[in-house]
Design a protein around this motif. Structure first.
Motif, short mmCIF file in Angstrom:
data_model
loop_
_atom_site.label_atom_id
_atom_site.label_comp_id
_atom_site.label_asym_id
_atom_site.label_seq_id
_atom_site.Cartn_x
_atom_site.Cartn_y
_atom_site.Cartn_z
N LEU A 7 7.77 -20.82 3.36
CA LEU A 7 8.05 -20.17 2.08
C LEU A 7 7.15 -20.68 0.97
N ASN A 8 6.89 -22.00 0.94
CA ASN A 8 6.02 -22.55 -0.10
C ASN A 8 4.59 -22.04 0.04
N SER A 9 4.12 -21.94 1.28
CA SER A 9 2.75 -21.47 1.51
C SER A 9 2.61 -20.00 1.14
N LEU A 10 3.62 -19.20 1.42
CA LEU A 10 3.59 -17.80 0.99
C LEU A 10 3.51 -17.69 -0.53
N ASP A 11 4.28 -18.53 -1.22
CA ASP A 11 4.23 -18.54 -2.68
C ASP A 11 2.84 -18.93 -3.17
N TRP A 12 2.24 -19.94 -2.53
CA TRP A 12 0.91 -20.41 -2.94
C TRP A 12 -0.13 -19.32 -2.77
N LEU A 13 0.02 -18.51 -1.72
CA LEU A 13 -0.91 -17.41 -1.48
C LEU A 13 -0.59 -16.17 -2.32
N HIS A 14 0.46 -16.24 -3.11
CA HIS A 14 0.91 -15.12 -3.96
C HIS A 14 1.40 -13.93 -3.14
N LEU A 15 1.87 -14.20 -1.91
CA LEU A 15 2.45 -13.15 -1.07
C LEU A 15 3.96 -13.19 -1.26
N THR A 16 4.39 -12.84 -2.42
CA THR A 16 5.79 -12.98 -2.80
C THR A 16 6.66 -11.91 -2.12
N PRO A 17 7.63 -12.32 -1.31
CA PRO A 17 8.47 -11.32 -0.65
C PRO A 17 9.48 -10.71 -1.61
N ASP A 18 9.86 -9.48 -1.33
CA ASP A 18 10.91 -8.83 -2.13
C ASP A 18 12.28 -9.38 -1.78
N GLU A 19 12.43 -9.81 -0.52
CA GLU A 19 13.69 -10.39 -0.06
C GLU A 19 13.36 -11.57 0.86
N SER A 20 14.11 -12.63 0.74
CA SER A 20 13.89 -13.82 1.56
C SER A 20 15.11 -14.72 1.44
N PRO A 21 15.16 -15.84 2.18
CA PRO A 21 16.29 -16.76 2.00
C PRO A 21 16.41 -17.27 0.57
N ARG A 22 15.29 -17.35 -0.15
CA ARG A 22 15.32 -17.82 -1.54
C ARG A 22 15.65 -16.71 -2.51
N THR A 23 15.32 -15.48 -2.14
CA THR A 23 15.60 -14.32 -3.01
C THR A 23 16.27 -13.24 -2.17
N PRO A 24 17.52 -13.49 -1.76
CA PRO A 24 18.19 -12.53 -0.87
C PRO A 24 18.38 -11.17 -1.52
N HIS A 52 0.83 -1.21 0.00
CA HIS A 52 0.00 0.00 0.00
C HIS A 52 0.86 1.26 0.00
N HIS A 53 2.03 1.17 0.64
CA HIS A 53 2.93 2.34 0.74
C HIS A 53 4.11 2.23 -0.22
N ASN A 54 3.97 1.37 -1.23
CA ASN A 54 5.02 1.20 -2.25
C ASN A 54 6.37 0.83 -1.62
N GLY A 55 6.29 0.01 -0.57
CA GLY A 55 7.50 -0.41 0.12
C GLY A 55 7.87 -1.85 -0.18
N GLN A 56 8.72 -2.42 0.67
CA GLN A 56 9.19 -3.79 0.47
C GLN A 56 8.71 -4.69 1.62
N PHE A 57 8.45 -5.94 1.26
CA PHE A 57 8.03 -6.97 2.21
C PHE A 57 9.14 -8.00 2.28
N ILE A 58 9.66 -8.22 3.49
CA ILE A 58 10.83 -9.09 3.68
C ILE A 58 10.42 -10.31 4.51
N VAL A 59 10.97 -11.46 4.17
CA VAL A 59 10.79 -12.67 4.96
C VAL A 59 12.15 -13.15 5.43
N ARG A 60 12.28 -13.33 6.74
CA ARG A 60 13.50 -13.91 7.28
C ARG A 60 13.10 -15.04 8.22
#
Length: 487
Positions: free
Chosen positions: A62-79, A36-44
């Protein structure tokens, strides 16, 4: 709200379990706030509670987040530019900062055993005081500390909390909050094995990753003053963080949603296995403690991103209304086009549909408007088409089938179907019913019940032309023979 920095939120699960509904709601609200604020969502991943970590816990998150289409901008898979995104990969950083606080006399070694700490706790309770560490180790001399370390006596590092002040913050959901340090203890920040405690690691990670806003469950309210104190001790408060504490999720009895409630599934993967629409799960979770200004309830993820407003998040408990969840999922299934629906539902079929030959797509489409989750298709088909034994009718059905009107109807239906030179379909099925009406003069229940019963063995069901088309001429004729031979 802090407007001077780019908004960065985080979802930081522990892999001590699988992706829980409560965690999913927390992840979603952080995601929506960031978008909503044009920011980034991070998963650690906060995996320092090593003994409680479960195999597959990280992948579940991580798989469940992908299934829900809540794709993080940064995560262990996409550092991104603030690695690592797994706590056990940065133990040296925590250890260095804890020892920095020791050197600044903001922290101290504590060598008290579990037995000593339990004794202190019991004494405090007996005297009507809040249990808290009595700081007996805070007064050890440098030489005494070194002697204990040289003798391999296990020691933790505790933060020395400031005395006689109030730790304050403005909660994005609950307003101004304040906790006196007299109600707090000196928290352990580093265990004797060099593993950081939760509150310490969180503060370091949020600072290192430039997190600006933290939305989390209300059970974390008690952690917030400790985290603020740790930030101030480390001088990390130069990067301010705004906190918002979400309400608990309760069941229909008003109790907190937990594993003890066996009627409600606790994990997102359970709903995925049942065949819920992921977009519907997201839509439902968004309404657990939040409402749109327009009071609109069916909203896509992109609509949620545009309309999400933290000011409309409630601090009252959020009721997990499973019936509403079914209604929302059903709404999404209804909106699917036919091909998308068929592609969605087919992987969940577990019953034998060979008897329907080339009419399987037609069969599945009959239930498109009824379905709330894909796995449900098996029960709907079974209950409608496969559950009647025409040789074992109830006394009531036996009486109706043996009536003169029913037998007259079935005789006419048999004659018309025998003369039909093509397979039944949704067009000629209507004509077949019309011919039975003309030939017999029957109307209403006397007309429709015997025909429907000859097709599926039920008094009620889907539209007549659909069931006749799906069941097929041969099977209807076979059923008529059974019904007309009943004694």
């Amino acid at each position: 709200m802090n407007n001077t920095r780019n908004v960065r939120t985080r979802y930081a699960p522990s892999p001590t379990g699988f992706f829980h509904i409560g965690g999913a709601r927390t992840a979603l609200f952080n995601y929506l706030f960031a978008r909503h604020h044009n920011g980034q969502f991070i998963v650690r991943i906060e995996d320092t509670d090593i003994e409680r970590n479960v195999s597959g816990g990280v992948d579940s998150q991580l798989n469940s987040l992908d299934w829900l289409h809540l794709t993080p901008d940064e995560s262990p898979r996409t550092p991104g530019k603030f690695p690592p995104y797994i706590q056990t990969e940065k133990l040296k950083r925590y250890q260095e900062l804890a020892h920095q606080l020791l050197g600044e006399h903001k922290a101290y070694y504590c060598f008290c055993s579990k037995e000593e700490l339990e004794h202190q706790r019991e004494e405090a309770l007996k005297n009507g005081h809040t249990p808290k560490y009595n700081r007996s180790c805070a007064h050890l001399s440098a030489q005494e500390v070194q002697n204990k370390l040289d003798n391999k006596i296990p020691g933790v590092i505790r933060l020395k909390m400031p005395d006689n002040i109030d730790i304050k913050w403005h909660d994005l959901i609950r307003g101004d909050m304040s906790v006196p340090t007299s109600a707090l203890t000196d928290p352990v920040i580093l265990k004797s094995n060099g593993i950081p405690m939760y509150n310490f690691a969180v503060v370091v990670d949020d600072y290192d990753m430039d997190i600006t806003h933290v939305l989390r469950g209300e059970e974390h309210i008690s952690n917030t003053p400790y985290q603020i104190a740790i930030k101030q001790a480390l001088k990390f408060d130069i990067k301010p963080i705004e906190y918002g504490h979400l309400s608990i999720i309760v069941d229909d009895t008003g109790k907190k949603l937990s594993k003890r409630n066996l009627e409600l599934k606790q994990f997102v993967e359970d709903y995925k296995k049942m065949g819920f629409v992921p977009e519907a799960i997201v839509n439902f979770l968004a309404l657990l403690g939040w409402s749109a200004k327009s009071n609109q309830e069916i909203m896509s993820l992109s609509e949620l991103e545009k309309t999400f407003d933290i000011d409309r998040v409630s601090k009252a408990p959020a009721y997990f209304d499973f019936k509403k969840m079914l209604w929302i999922s059903n709404s999404y299934i209804k909106r699917m086009d036919e091909q998308a629906y068929l592609q969605f539902v087919k992987p969940f079929i577990t019953i034998d549909l060979n008897s329907f030959n080339n009419k399987i797509d037609e069969l599945l489409l009959i239930f498109k408007s009824q379905l709330s989750y894909a796995e449900e298709i098996n029960k709907l088909i079974t209950d409608t088409f496969l559950s009647t034994d025409f040789n074992q009718l109830s006394p009531e059905m036996h009486s109706i089938v043996k009536s003169d009107a029913s037998q007259k109807n079935l005789a006419a239906l048999k004659q018309i179907l025998t003369a039909l030179h093509e397979e039944l379909n949704m067009i000629n099925s209507n004509e077949v019913v019309n011919q039975v009406k003309i030939q017999t003069g029957l109307t209403g229940k006397d007309l429709y019940f015997p025909i429907r019963f000859a097709a599926i063995g039920k008094e009620h069901g889907p539209e007549m032309n659909k069931i006749l088309s799906v069941v097929g001429k041969a099977r209807v004729l076979e059923n008529i023979d059974i019904l007309t031979r009943i004694k």
